[in-house]
Design a protein around this motif. Structure first.
Motif, PDB file in Angstrom:
ATOM      1  N   ALA A   1       0.844  -1.189   0.000  1.00 26.88           N
ATOM      2  CA  ALA A   1       0.000   0.000   0.000  1.00 26.88           C
ATOM      3  C   ALA A   1       0.878   1.237   0.000  1.00 26.88           C
ATOM      4  CB  ALA A   1      -0.915   0.015   1.221  1.00 26.88           C
ATOM      5  N   THR A   2       0.297   2.361  -0.361  1.00 27.48           N
ATOM      6  CA  THR A   2       1.072   3.591  -0.439  1.00 27.48           C
ATOM      7  C   THR A   2       0.228   4.787  -0.035  1.00 27.48           C
ATOM      8  OG1 THR A   2       2.496   4.886  -1.905  1.00 27.48           O
ATOM      9  CG2 THR A   2       0.466   4.073  -2.843  1.00 27.48           C
ATOM     10  N   GLY A   3       0.885   5.904   0.193  1.00 24.98           N
ATOM     11  CA  GLY A   3       0.193   7.142   0.531  1.00 24.98           C
ATOM     12  C   GLY A   3       1.222   8.256   0.601  1.00 24.98           C
TER      13      GLY A   3
ATOM     14  N   PHE B  31      10.277   5.186   2.570  1.00 18.06           N
ATOM     15  CA  PHE B  31       9.866   6.558   2.316  1.00 18.06           C
ATOM     16  C   PHE B  31      10.617   7.073   1.099  1.00 18.06           C
ATOM     17  CE2 PHE B  31       9.104   6.060   6.863  1.00 18.06           C
ATOM     18  CZ  PHE B  31       7.774   6.443   6.910  1.00 18.06           C
ATOM     19  N   GLN B  32       9.901   7.834   0.265  1.00 17.06           N
ATOM     20  CA  GLN B  32      10.548   8.468  -0.882  1.00 17.06           C
ATOM     21  C   GLN B  32      10.358   9.970  -0.713  1.00 17.06           C
ATOM     22  OE1 GLN B  32       9.463   6.760  -4.759  1.00 17.06           O
ATOM     23  NE2 GLN B  32       9.428   8.871  -5.511  1.00 17.06           N
ATOM     24  N   ILE B  33      11.428  10.694  -0.865  1.00 16.13           N
ATOM     25  CA  ILE B  33      11.429  12.139  -0.676  1.00 16.13           C
ATOM     26  C   ILE B  33      11.279  12.801  -2.039  1.00 16.13           C
ATOM     27  CG2 ILE B  33      12.986  14.019  -0.072  1.00 16.13           C
ATOM     28  CD1 ILE B  33      13.870  12.467   2.314  1.00 16.13           C
TER      29      ILE B  33
ATOM     30  N   CYS C 275       5.042   7.223   1.282  1.00 18.41           N
ATOM     31  CA  CYS C 275       5.308   6.072   2.153  1.00 18.41           C
ATOM     32  C   CYS C 275       4.762   4.835   1.470  1.00 18.41           C
ATOM     33  CB  CYS C 275       4.598   6.289   3.489  1.00 18.41           C
ATOM     34  SG  CYS C 275       4.634   4.836   4.550  1.00 18.41           S
ATOM     35  N   GLN C 276       5.584   3.798   1.337  1.00 16.46           N
ATOM     36  CA  GLN C 276       5.107   2.542   0.759  1.00 16.46           C
ATOM     37  C   GLN C 276       5.351   1.422   1.762  1.00 16.46           C
ATOM     38  OE1 GLN C 276       5.823   1.775  -3.462  1.00 16.46           O
ATOM     39  NE2 GLN C 276       6.286  -0.350  -2.979  1.00 16.46           N
ATOM     40  N   VAL C 277       4.327   0.610   1.996  1.00 12.58           N
ATOM     41  CA  VAL C 277       4.409  -0.447   3.009  1.00 12.58           C
ATOM     42  C   VAL C 277       4.165  -1.804   2.366  1.00 12.58           C
ATOM     43  CG1 VAL C 277       3.370  -1.400   5.104  1.00 12.58           C
ATOM     44  CG2 VAL C 277       3.562   1.076   4.834  1.00 12.58           C
TER      45      VAL C 277
ATOM     46  N   ALA D 163      -1.369  -3.263   5.787  1.00 10.79           N
ATOM     47  CA  ALA D 163      -0.501  -2.379   5.006  1.00 10.79           C
ATOM     48  C   ALA D 163      -1.053  -0.952   4.985  1.00 10.79           C
ATOM     49  CB  ALA D 163      -0.354  -2.929   3.582  1.00 10.79           C
ATOM     50  N   LEU D 164      -2.351  -0.828   4.777  1.00  4.65           N
ATOM     51  CA  LEU D 164      -2.963   0.507   4.717  1.00  4.65           C
ATOM     52  C   LEU D 164      -2.914   1.212   6.077  1.00  4.65           C
ATOM     53  CD1 LEU D 164      -6.029  -0.377   2.474  1.00  4.65           C
ATOM     54  CD2 LEU D 164      -4.308   1.361   1.914  1.00  4.65           C
ATOM     55  N   THR D 165      -3.116   0.457   7.149  1.00 12.61           N
ATOM     56  CA  THR D 165      -3.062   1.059   8.491  1.00 12.61           C
ATOM     57  C   THR D 165      -1.653   1.579   8.787  1.00 12.61           C
ATOM     58  OG1 THR D 165      -4.845  -0.364   9.270  1.00 12.61           O
ATOM     59  CG2 THR D 165      -3.428   0.608  10.955  1.00 12.61           C
TER      60      THR D 165
END
Lengths: 158, 158, 158, 158, 158, 158
Positions: free
Chosen positions: C30-32, C88-90, C99-101, C115-117
């Motif tokens: 998941a990502t955000g 984390f990607q800046i 943020c990718q989990v 993953a989303l949490t």
């Protein structure tokens, strides 16, 4: 001989009544250390200024644990911490890490247990992160250094 | 030099992948002790066979804490404990109480942290219950005694 | 039209019965992202390689939150995560952090929610640490990227 | 350039000392939304007035999550919320649900994180309940709308 | 006379060793009821089909509580529930609500406590939501109805 | 007809705003009982003065549960308990154990739910410890006995 206040007159455990105690500023400082092999010590030391930051993670674990104190220690009162900080000291002479925690609140009960719980969980977290290379680490010298506030006032370890 | 497995190659913390590890029976035994004043020691000793049962409460706190290990230690995997027991030994010679914990599970990860967490919280609970009469108690010698199961097999403290 | 499986035929919520589902390896990614002011972005970026390590703390918070998923999301099944990692990607071009989990388990239910949490709590932790200088940060684009395992097999966001 | 208050002068994380801050009434309002397929949207909309009440469950999840904020966000202070409410708005024009949360307390620290955490967990709960029919839902526009109380006083998103 | 298995031979509490028990499908059904004034009953009944959905919220509270059983009951083993559902029956004849819970897992230990804990917390939640109008409500008849799985096999209340 | 305060005017659940309520001393006393077979009763009775201390463990479980009330009951406010105590009465005439809990705080909300939650979890713990010998135990008569403090003042069960 003083009595153990967590038990009532019939010897049963209870959460002591603090409803009549004054709300004052409470501070507690506790400490503890973990001893390890020289190679393990070098890895932790290295991580603290480049990658693999063992102590940064242990610091967060200690802060979070201090907030769980009343969930972990059966007769502790829940309280609203106003400050928690952890400092680590790297002891190259004996390959150990010392953790010192300061906890504060304003309320009717002290924060000794919050400070001590943070120390213990920070040490456990260091153990966890290093156990793959060193299962023989030993945690010790965990104790209260000083506390202030409340009816009993100031106290300092000898 | 072995590496700290809780960090990936770029030095970032992660919860280690145990998806490919075999599910085996895991046992860990850990120990620790708390030292106190002679008068405090007598109160704890008295409680263990009549009223004010400090050690009975510390035992429950330790068992409950072992179930919270993955919540307390950031990179620990959640796991289903199949057994936890605590034994206390009363040391009249040096006014200390020793706590020994045995933890077991069947799964891909060990239970060293669960055993050590139970020891730490049991000792903290004793401290909490006696601190009104003795703030200077010291907790120490907290360590793993032995573990078995998993790829690394048996290990025993020297 | 498919039905919402978290409700039974009378429309009442329940924890879906997964007792008959096969235990397979489950993976979810998941990502955000969180967008911020240029000055805030520079502080976070600086911290990631010297002091004030915002992302290191957000990573730990995300890992710990993934373990609390079934406590936070009412109808989620408790499960034993075998792996969680956050990257984390800046993004200097738009002053945002992505943020990718990746979460994994072996069992009868998927780990999409875990993953989303972790993504949501990692973003919230970044917000918390920077809010003193930038209350207007916005979190968004939180979504599942892919998942595998289970009866429904592989899925990928378009 | 302002500094990130969650770090001390040496760059280490701590729980900021709020012992000297005045206890005032604190209010925070946060919002966020989840976008979904038209068919998913119709199911959620239907449930809100007959059976399969997705939003009723998300509301409870959000309220409960707001109470766990200090457990989820490492450097948040524990505090006693005096009010939490969630409102959902159903947006038929773009098949999305907007969640708005109001949180209040009287104390030395604000409740921005409590409001934002409730939003995130309410959105996650909607995702969880609908994911069987729509894995591609996206959560976004999560932000603080306004806050009042404390030394910094009122703030409103542009 | 059978012995209480939660105590070892010296009378000390422990988490019983289930490492050697077979993993089988376990089901438990428990029930309980809450009695109230006629006016309170009418409000709950009304809410179940229009607004003020007391039972919908109690259902979620019960499901979430079942997942916390091993945290609440000191000697319970942590386990991965595969199913939990609650049904409420509205008894107009005596102004009471009956709650029945079914819990399931596949593992070495039963789920009786998970079902009973869900019943108790669902009843408490109904009490909480109605106490402003009726403090005299009484909860009772909380018991196991049946269980299956494990070495002791099927059991049914008379 | 009074209204259920946990719902707003549109019928949606919320955590009631207590920001304007006066902080007063709050006391609540609740009770409940568990009925068992004569042989089970004798074992519990025996444990209370020698080994296998069922009631001592149930007392700790009840105290700890009272601290988790706002986590268990969705719309309860978090609060800082200042006192919790449990008393057990052994009823040889009908082979039952009665549990009575007193809870106290100083604040804007009452502690009825904290007292009732402690009763329920203490009874569940007794059930858990005795279920190996007696699955048919029944818990009942769980109710508030009296409460004081707050705008509604004193209340006593008839």
């Amino acid at each position: 001989m003083n009595k153990l206040t967590h038990f009532d007159e019939s010897g049963q455990a209870h959460m002591v009544n603090v409803g009549d105690k004054a709300s004052t500023q409470r501070i507690a400082i506790a400490t503890g250390k973990i001893s390890m092999l020289p190679d393990t010590f070098k890895m932790v030391e290295a991580g603290s200024h480049k990658k693999g930051d063992v102590l940064g993670i242990a610091r967060i674990a200690g802060i979070q644990a201090s907030k769980k104190t009343s969930d972990l220690i059966p007769l502790c009162h829940p309280l609203a911490l106003t400050h928690v900080s952890l400092e680590f000291q790297i002891n190259a002479n004996d390959n150990s890490i010392t953790c010192q925690v300061k906890a504060e609140t304003t309320g009717p009960t002290g924060v000794e247990m919050e400070a001590l719980t943070a120390v213990q969980v920070a040490l456990l977290t260091i153990y966890d992160m290093c156990k793959a290379v060193d299962r023989g680490m030993v945690m010790g010298d965990v104790k209260l250094l000083e506390k202030s506030g409340g009816k009993s006032g100031e106290w300092r370890a000898l």
